[in-house]
Design a protein around this motif. Structure first.
Motif, PDB file in Angstrom:
ATOM      1  N   ARG A  23      14.914  -3.279 -39.856  1.00 11.79           N
ATOM      2  CA  ARG A  23      15.214  -3.382 -41.283  1.00 11.79           C
ATOM      3  C   ARG A  23      14.021  -3.971 -42.036  1.00 11.79           C
ATOM      4  O   ARG A  23      13.641  -3.475 -43.110  1.00 11.79           O
ATOM      5  N   GLN A  24      13.416  -5.019 -41.469  1.00 11.75           N
ATOM      6  CA  GLN A  24      12.281  -5.663 -42.128  1.00 11.75           C
ATOM      7  C   GLN A  24      11.091  -4.715 -42.240  1.00 11.75           C
ATOM      8  O   GLN A  24      10.434  -4.640 -43.288  1.00 11.75           O
ATOM      9  N   ILE A  25      10.840  -3.962 -41.183  1.00 12.39           N
ATOM     10  CA  ILE A  25       9.737  -3.003 -41.211  1.00 12.39           C
ATOM     11  C   ILE A  25      10.017  -1.896 -42.219  1.00 12.39           C
ATOM     12  O   ILE A  25       9.125  -1.445 -42.942  1.00 12.39           O
ATOM     13  N   SER A  26      11.260  -1.462 -42.284  1.00  9.90           N
ATOM     14  CA  SER A  26      11.649  -0.417 -43.253  1.00  9.90           C
ATOM     15  C   SER A  26      11.397  -0.894 -44.674  1.00  9.90           C
ATOM     16  O   SER A  26      10.892  -0.144 -45.527  1.00  9.90           O
ATOM     17  N   MET A  27      11.767  -2.145 -44.956  1.00  4.59           N
ATOM     18  CA  MET A  27      11.540  -2.707 -46.292  1.00  4.59           C
ATOM     19  C   MET A  27      10.044  -2.810 -46.587  1.00  4.59           C
ATOM     20  O   MET A  27       9.591  -2.486 -47.699  1.00  4.59           O
ATOM     21  N   TYR A  28       9.289  -3.234 -45.598  1.00  5.22           N
ATOM     22  CA  TYR A  28       7.832  -3.371 -45.743  1.00  5.22           C
ATOM     23  C   TYR A  28       7.197  -2.014 -46.078  1.00  5.22           C
ATOM     24  O   TYR A  28       6.372  -1.902 -46.998  1.00  5.22           O
ATOM     25  N   LEU A  29       7.594  -0.987 -45.349  1.00  2.00           N
ATOM     26  CA  LEU A  29       7.049   0.355 -45.584  1.00  2.00           C
ATOM     27  C   LEU A  29       7.533   0.925 -46.917  1.00  2.00           C
ATOM     28  O   LEU A  29       6.787   1.629 -47.608  1.00  2.00           O
ATOM     29  N   PHE A  41       0.941  28.351 -41.732  1.00  2.07           N
ATOM     30  CA  PHE A  41       1.960  28.074 -40.730  1.00  2.07           C
ATOM     31  C   PHE A  41       3.174  27.349 -41.297  1.00  2.07           C
ATOM     32  O   PHE A  41       4.295  27.550 -40.836  1.00  2.07           O
ATOM     33  N   VAL A  42       2.941  26.507 -42.262  1.00  7.43           N
ATOM     34  CA  VAL A  42       4.047  25.729 -42.821  1.00  7.43           C
ATOM     35  C   VAL A  42       3.960  25.717 -44.331  1.00  7.43           C
ATOM     36  O   VAL A  42       2.889  25.907 -44.911  1.00  7.43           O
ATOM     37  N   LYS A  43       5.095  25.501 -44.953  1.00  2.00           N
ATOM     38  CA  LYS A  43       5.118  25.335 -46.402  1.00  2.00           C
ATOM     39  C   LYS A  43       4.639  23.926 -46.709  1.00  2.00           C
ATOM     40  O   LYS A  43       5.268  22.945 -46.322  1.00  2.00           O
ATOM     41  N   THR A  44       3.515  23.831 -47.380  1.00  3.27           N
ATOM     42  CA  THR A  44       2.962  22.518 -47.664  1.00  3.27           C
ATOM     43  C   THR A  44       3.098  22.201 -49.145  1.00  3.27           C
ATOM     44  O   THR A  44       2.867  23.030 -50.005  1.00  3.27           O
ATOM     45  N   SER A  45       3.456  21.005 -49.405  1.00  2.00           N
ATOM     46  CA  SER A  45       3.524  20.527 -50.792  1.00  2.00           C
ATOM     47  C   SER A  45       3.444  19.017 -50.748  1.00  2.00           C
ATOM     48  O   SER A  45       3.775  18.397 -49.754  1.00  2.00           O
ATOM     49  N   SER A  46       2.987  18.451 -51.805  1.00  2.00           N
ATOM     50  CA  SER A  46       2.901  17.001 -51.870  1.00  2.00           C
ATOM     51  C   SER A  46       4.319  16.431 -51.928  1.00  2.00           C
ATOM     52  O   SER A  46       5.066  16.702 -52.865  1.00  2.00           O
ATOM     53  N   LYS A  47       4.681  15.698 -50.904  1.00  2.00           N
ATOM     54  CA  LYS A  47       6.058  15.219 -50.799  1.00  2.00           C
ATOM     55  C   LYS A  47       6.144  13.742 -51.184  1.00  2.00           C
ATOM     56  O   LYS A  47       5.345  12.939 -50.728  1.00  2.00           O
ATOM     57  N   GLU A  48       7.117  13.444 -52.004  1.00  2.00           N
ATOM     58  CA  GLU A  48       7.337  12.052 -52.377  1.00  2.00           C
ATOM     59  C   GLU A  48       8.196  11.386 -51.304  1.00  2.00           C
ATOM     60  O   GLU A  48       9.271  11.870 -50.966  1.00  2.00           O
ATOM     61  N   ILE A  49       7.682  10.316 -50.772  1.00  2.00           N
ATOM     62  CA  ILE A  49       8.400   9.597 -49.722  1.00  2.00           C
ATOM     63  C   ILE A  49       9.499   8.748 -50.347  1.00  2.00           C
ATOM     64  O   ILE A  49       9.269   8.018 -51.312  1.00  2.00           O
ATOM     65  N   THR A  50      10.695   8.851 -49.803  1.00  3.87           N
ATOM     66  CA  THR A  50      11.828   8.082 -50.302  1.00  3.87           C
ATOM     67  C   THR A  50      12.168   6.956 -49.336  1.00  3.87           C
ATOM     68  O   THR A  50      11.744   6.964 -48.173  1.00  3.87           O
ATOM     69  N   ILE A  51      12.942   6.014 -49.817  1.00  2.00           N
ATOM     70  CA  ILE A  51      13.397   4.910 -48.968  1.00  2.00           C
ATOM     71  C   ILE A  51      14.227   5.458 -47.812  1.00  2.00           C
ATOM     72  O   ILE A  51      14.092   5.025 -46.659  1.00  2.00           O
ATOM     73  N   ASP A  52      15.054   6.441 -48.114  1.00  2.00           N
ATOM     74  CA  ASP A  52      15.905   7.048 -47.090  1.00  2.00           C
ATOM     75  C   ASP A  52      15.070   7.686 -45.986  1.00  2.00           C
ATOM     76  O   ASP A  52      15.380   7.560 -44.795  1.00  2.00           O
ATOM     77  N   THR A  53      13.988   8.354 -46.373  1.00  2.00           N
ATOM     78  CA  THR A  53      13.093   8.978 -45.390  1.00  2.00           C
ATOM     79  C   THR A  53      12.500   7.927 -44.459  1.00  2.00           C
ATOM     80  O   THR A  53      12.456   8.096 -43.235  1.00  2.00           O
ATOM     81  N   ILE A  54      12.047   6.830 -45.045  1.00  2.00           N
ATOM     82  CA  ILE A  54      11.446   5.749 -44.258  1.00  2.00           C
ATOM     83  C   ILE A  54      12.481   5.137 -43.318  1.00  2.00           C
ATOM     84  O   ILE A  54      12.202   4.879 -42.138  1.00  2.00           O
ATOM     85  N   GLN A  55      13.674   4.893 -43.828  1.00  2.00           N
ATOM     86  CA  GLN A  55      14.727   4.323 -42.990  1.00  2.00           C
ATOM     87  C   GLN A  55      14.990   5.193 -41.761  1.00  2.00           C
ATOM     88  O   GLN A  55      15.105   4.693 -40.637  1.00  2.00           O
ATOM     89  N   LYS A  56      15.088   6.495 -41.979  1.00  2.00           N
ATOM     90  CA  LYS A  56      15.362   7.411 -40.872  1.00  2.00           C
ATOM     91  C   LYS A  56      14.212   7.454 -39.876  1.00  2.00           C
ATOM     92  O   LYS A  56      14.419   7.546 -38.662  1.00  2.00           O
ATOM     93  N   MET A  57      12.979   7.399 -40.375  1.00  2.00           N
ATOM     94  CA  MET A  57      11.817   7.379 -39.487  1.00  2.00           C
ATOM     95  C   MET A  57      11.822   6.149 -38.595  1.00  2.00           C
ATOM     96  O   MET A  57      11.578   6.230 -37.389  1.00  2.00           O
ATOM     97  N   VAL A  58      12.090   5.003 -39.194  1.00  2.00           N
ATOM     98  CA  VAL A  58      12.094   3.741 -38.449  1.00  2.00           C
ATOM     99  C   VAL A  58      13.237   3.730 -37.432  1.00  2.00           C
ATOM    100  O   VAL A  58      13.060   3.305 -36.275  1.00  2.00           O
ATOM    101  N   CYS A  59      14.401   4.212 -37.849  1.00  2.00           N
ATOM    102  CA  CYS A  59      15.547   4.261 -36.925  1.00  2.00           C
ATOM    103  C   CYS A  59      15.252   5.149 -35.736  1.00  2.00           C
ATOM    104  O   CYS A  59      15.573   4.806 -34.594  1.00  2.00           O
ATOM    105  N   GLU A  60      14.625   6.299 -35.997  1.00  2.00           N
ATOM    106  CA  GLU A  60      14.280   7.210 -34.907  1.00  2.00           C
ATOM    107  C   GLU A  60      13.232   6.584 -33.990  1.00  2.00           C
ATOM    108  O   GLU A  60      13.305   6.698 -32.759  1.00  2.00           O
TER     109      GLU A  60
END
Length: 271
Positions: free
Chosen positions: A208-214, A167-186
């Motif tokens: 911001r603090q939670i984003s840094m923690y993650l 169903f989806v293209k799966t691959s091991s994805k490296e999580i970036t700081i930018d990705t985390i920031q956007k998740m927390v903001c959303e």
């Protein structure tokens, strides 16, 4: 219910048999008419004429019509203006793709209705990775149940990953700081740019603090690099933020629940 393509095909069949009046009369007897993808009427001028007659009759008779398209009436090209003007008579609703929490709720309801049960981590994994439409979400559930039954195997996360490869293209994805920031903001409905600015607003500071923690927990970046991604803050700010999050998780159950939910979202994104 009928799709516009089926409506057009029916019209063309009746036209070849010189039975257009029968076709129109059939639809004029309906109490509620639902037509999907009306944008495809743009390639069928005569079908538009028939639908115009049907629309007028049903509307004047106090019947209901529900129409769907991939764009609002003002952006529908190739449709007669007299049809577009009637489309604008009704209530227009912009339907968006369901978000993550809604997809979980849809799966839960589907399982309840069908008397099914799945591990919570599987429900979350499927809901996170199938984000295009409900048909695909239900298709993934059906495929998962079929694989479980055929292989006489319990449904678990490994089986879900195997099934979802179709169903989806799966691959091991490296999580970036930018990705985390956007998740927390959303998650907290906070503007991304506010996260980087110098502000003491409580909701911004906590996001911001939670984003840094993650970021510290899920990326390989140094404290210095993490700080630089938050408006050029130094490593001591990152250390303080991480400790603040840990302390609040010990004393505030709602805060802890939010952080844990975000942790799960980050983990799912990395799968």
């Amino acid at each position: 219910y009928v799709s516009s393509e089926k409506f057009i095909n029916q019209f063309q069949d009746h036209s070849r048999n010189n039975a257009i009046n029968d076709f129109i009369h059939f639809y004029q007897l309906i109490d509620v008419l639902i037509i999907d993808d009306v944008q495809f009427f743009n390639r069928a001028e005569k079908s538009q004429d028939a639908f115009f007659a049907i629309f007028n009759h049903l509307h004047q008779s106090g019947k209901q019509l529900v129409l769907s398209s991939d764009k609002p009436p003002k952006d529908l090209d190739g449709l007669q203006e007299r049809l577009l003007s009637r489309f604008r008579w009704g209530l227009s609703a912009d339907l968006q793709m369901p978000d993550y929490d809604t997809r979980i709720e849809i799966l839960d309801r589907k399982m309840r209705n069908d008397g099914l049960d799945m591990p919570r981590e599987v429900v979350k994994y499927v809901s996170y990775n199938i984000n295009s439409n409900i048909r695909e979400l239900e298709g993934a559930l059906i495929s998962l149940l079929a694989q479980s039954s055929l292989n006489k195997r319990e449904i678990d996360l490994d089986l879900a990953k195997k099934v979802l490869r179709n169903f989806v293209k799966t691959s091991s994805k490296e999580i970036t700081i930018d990705t985390i920031q956007k998740m927390v903001c959303e998650f907290f409905d906070v503007p991304y740019d506010k996260l980087l600015q110098k502000t003491r607003k409580r909701e911004i500071v906590q996001a911001r603090q939670i984003s840094m923690y993650l970021a510290k927990a899920f990326t390989k970046n140094s404290l210095k690099t993490i700080g630089e991604h938050f408006g050029g803050r130094d490593h001591t700010t990152v250390i303080h933020s991480c400790q603040t999050v840990k302390d609040l998780m010990d004393t505030d159950s709602l805060f802890k629940e939010n952080v844990m939910e975000l942790q799960q979202k980050v983990q799912l994104a990395a799968m």
